[in-house]
Design a protein around this motif. Sequence first.
Motif, mmCIF file in Angstrom:
data_model
loop_
_atom_site.group_PDB
_atom_site.id
_atom_site.type_symbol
_atom_site.label_atom_id
_atom_site.label_comp_id
_atom_site.label_asym_id
_atom_site.label_seq_id
_atom_site.Cartn_x
_atom_site.Cartn_y
_atom_site.Cartn_z
ATOM 1 N N HIS A 1 0.827 -1.201 0.000
ATOM 2 C CA HIS A 1 0.000 0.000 0.000
ATOM 3 C C HIS A 1 0.865 1.256 0.000
ATOM 4 C CE1 HIS A 1 -3.431 2.572 0.363
ATOM 5 N NE2 HIS A 1 -2.876 3.168 1.417
ATOM 6 N N GLY A 2 1.722 1.400 1.008
ATOM 7 C CA GLY A 2 2.643 2.519 1.052
ATOM 8 C C GLY A 2 4.002 2.096 0.533
ATOM 9 N N THR A 3 4.769 1.435 1.396
ATOM 10 C CA THR A 3 6.042 0.811 1.032
ATOM 11 C C THR A 3 6.012 -0.617 1.551
ATOM 12 O OG1 THR A 3 7.182 1.376 3.103
ATOM 13 C CG2 THR A 3 7.198 3.054 1.338
ATOM 14 N N PRO A 4 7.024 -1.439 1.238
ATOM 15 C CA PRO A 4 7.014 -2.806 1.780
ATOM 16 C C PRO A 4 6.954 -2.869 3.299
ATOM 17 C CG PRO A 4 8.544 -2.660 -0.045
ATOM 18 C CD PRO A 4 8.087 -1.251 0.225
ATOM 19 N N GLY A 5 7.437 -1.828 3.968
ATOM 20 C CA GLY A 5 7.484 -1.868 5.424
ATOM 21 C C GLY A 5 6.475 -0.992 6.139
ATOM 22 N N SER A 6 5.672 -0.219 5.410
ATOM 23 C CA SER A 6 4.779 0.733 6.064
ATOM 24 C C SER A 6 3.565 1.022 5.186
ATOM 25 C CB SER A 6 5.510 2.048 6.360
ATOM 26 O OG SER A 6 4.618 3.056 6.782
ATOM 27 N N ASP A 7 2.376 1.095 5.800
ATOM 28 C CA ASP A 7 1.193 1.443 5.023
ATOM 29 C C ASP A 7 0.931 2.949 4.984
ATOM 30 O OD1 ASP A 7 0.089 1.997 7.534
ATOM 31 O OD2 ASP A 7 -1.284 0.308 7.537
ATOM 32 N N VAL A 8 1.797 3.748 5.636
ATOM 33 C CA VAL A 8 1.606 5.202 5.625
ATOM 34 C C VAL A 8 2.782 5.969 5.034
ATOM 35 C CG1 VAL A 8 -0.003 5.235 7.553
ATOM 36 C CG2 VAL A 8 2.439 5.405 8.008
ATOM 37 N N ARG A 9 3.858 5.286 4.724
ATOM 38 C CA ARG A 9 5.018 5.987 4.170
ATOM 39 C C ARG A 9 4.866 6.148 2.669
ATOM 40 N NH1 ARG A 9 11.423 4.256 4.909
ATOM 41 N NH2 ARG A 9 12.236 6.392 4.771
ATOM 42 N N TYR A 10 5.158 7.332 2.159
ATOM 43 C CA TYR A 10 5.134 7.556 0.716
ATOM 44 C C TYR A 10 6.350 6.883 0.090
ATOM 45 C CZ TYR A 10 1.698 11.335 1.516
ATOM 46 O OH TYR A 10 0.595 12.068 1.867
ATOM 47 N N PHE A 11 6.140 6.246 -1.056
ATOM 48 C CA PHE A 11 7.225 5.507 -1.711
ATOM 49 C C PHE A 11 8.035 6.418 -2.629
ATOM 50 C CE2 PHE A 11 7.705 0.712 -2.725
ATOM 51 C CZ PHE A 11 9.089 0.814 -2.779
ATOM 52 N N MET A 12 7.344 7.167 -3.485
ATOM 53 C CA MET A 12 8.037 7.948 -4.520
ATOM 54 C C MET A 12 7.921 9.452 -4.325
ATOM 55 S SD MET A 12 7.044 5.596 -7.820
ATOM 56 C CE MET A 12 5.404 5.150 -7.220
ATOM 57 N N GLU A 13 7.478 9.852 -3.131
ATOM 58 C CA GLU A 13 7.384 11.264 -2.798
ATOM 59 C C GLU A 13 7.909 11.482 -1.392
ATOM 60 O OE1 GLU A 13 3.540 13.099 -4.488
ATOM 61 O OE2 GLU A 13 3.145 10.955 -4.360
ATOM 62 N N THR A 14 8.403 12.684 -1.150
ATOM 63 C CA THR A 14 8.964 13.044 0.144
ATOM 64 C C THR A 14 8.323 14.345 0.606
ATOM 65 O OG1 THR A 14 11.071 11.931 -0.293
ATOM 66 C CG2 THR A 14 11.086 13.681 1.372
ATOM 67 N N VAL A 15 7.950 14.399 1.872
ATOM 68 C CA VAL A 15 7.346 15.598 2.446
ATOM 69 C C VAL A 15 8.332 16.222 3.424
ATOM 70 C CG1 VAL A 15 5.444 16.516 3.816
ATOM 71 C CG2 VAL A 15 5.031 14.659 2.184
ATOM 72 N N THR A 16 8.628 17.505 3.210
ATOM 73 C CA THR A 16 9.486 18.279 4.102
ATOM 74 C C THR A 16 8.717 19.522 4.546
ATOM 75 O OG1 THR A 16 10.463 19.684 2.383
ATOM 76 C CG2 THR A 16 11.475 17.511 2.751
ATOM 77 N N GLN A 17 9.346 20.361 5.326
ATOM 78 C CA GLN A 17 8.706 21.604 5.749
ATOM 79 C C GLN A 17 8.380 22.491 4.548
ATOM 80 O OE1 GLN A 17 11.728 22.754 8.721
ATOM 81 N NE2 GLN A 17 10.049 22.815 10.207
ATOM 82 N N GLU A 18 9.084 22.289 3.440
ATOM 83 C CA GLU A 18 8.842 23.084 2.234
ATOM 84 C C GLU A 18 7.690 22.531 1.400
ATOM 85 O OE1 GLU A 18 12.145 22.259 3.196
ATOM 86 O OE2 GLU A 18 11.997 24.248 4.150
ATOM 87 N N GLY A 19 7.196 21.348 1.741
ATOM 88 C CA GLY A 19 6.084 20.764 1.008
ATOM 89 C C GLY A 19 6.416 19.382 0.475
ATOM 90 N N ARG A 20 5.617 18.922 -0.487
ATOM 91 C CA ARG A 20 5.759 17.590 -1.084
ATOM 92 C C ARG A 20 6.558 17.702 -2.371
ATOM 93 N NH1 ARG A 20 2.695 15.163 -4.918
ATOM 94 N NH2 ARG A 20 1.305 16.941 -4.847
ATOM 95 N N ARG A 21 7.506 16.763 -2.567
ATOM 96 C CA ARG A 21 8.327 16.740 -3.783
ATOM 97 C C ARG A 21 8.539 15.300 -4.209
ATOM 98 N NH1 ARG A 21 13.071 14.616 -2.322
ATOM 99 N NH2 ARG A 21 13.977 15.099 -0.279
ATOM 100 N N ALA A 22 8.988 15.111 -5.454
ATOM 101 C CA ALA A 22 9.354 13.777 -5.916
ATOM 102 C C ALA A 22 10.560 13.277 -5.127
ATOM 103 C CB ALA A 22 9.674 13.813 -7.404
ATOM 104 N N ALA A 23 10.528 12.013 -4.756
ATOM 105 C CA ALA A 23 11.644 11.423 -4.012
ATOM 106 C C ALA A 23 12.852 11.227 -4.924
ATOM 107 C CB ALA A 23 11.219 10.088 -3.417
#
Length: 246
Positions: free
Chosen positions: A111-133
């Motif tokens: 769903h999310g990643t192999p180890g987590s159902d809430v972690r984004y796989f191909m995107e990263t969220v920082t204080q600046e917002g969401r970006r491609a991983a």
Amino acid sequence: MRIAAISDIHGNLWALEAVLADIERRGVDMTVNLGDILSSPLQPRETAERLMPMDLPTISGNHERQVLEDDPARLSVEDKYAFDHITDEQRDWIRALPKTLRIADDVLLVHGTPGSDVRYFMETVTQEGRRAATHEEVLERAGDVQASLIMCGHTHIPRAFRLDDGRLIVNPGSVGWPAFDDTHPFYHKAENNTPHARYGIFERTPFGWAIEHHAVAYDWNGASEFAARNNNAEWAYLLRTGRMPR
């Protein structure tokens, strides 16, 4: 092998019916479901009634876990509506769903990643917002899982990423929820900017996996009006536009 992947239906039966009809028209060997199936102010019970007899290869998402395990008094609007409307038989169905599933030796559903159902796989969220991983971020999230194709959901945004070792990660997008915002780990939005129902078809070829992202028109105004009748103006807007209210 030609696989249709649906994900993040979120009780949007209008969108689901349109996607299933489109899949049937295109022809596949198998349809798989990547989780977050019922939670919404729409039709969770009716969506489960439609899917359960189909017996698709299906995994659970974070919303299935939340509906079953979290304190009902602390659930989100979407999860609380599902919690209140689904049947005991439907609870048993989602309780039995695996978190991940292999449908072939080299094809993995998460769903999310192999180890987590809430972690984004191909995107990263920082204080600046969401970006491609970055490649390094996606590689770390994939870990040592061996698969030529890893299908994931959760972010609702169609996306694909091929690692240098040849593993392909693909998100088919969301069937039923075209935009959302979240505060974890920082505030961010995910918006498709159109209300279409999204899914993917992935086909094994002599050169690797071919990717087809599909955006299907359906009666999003009807779904929007249903959400409005359930006193959810935010869903009424995002279902009609594919954007969050400003």
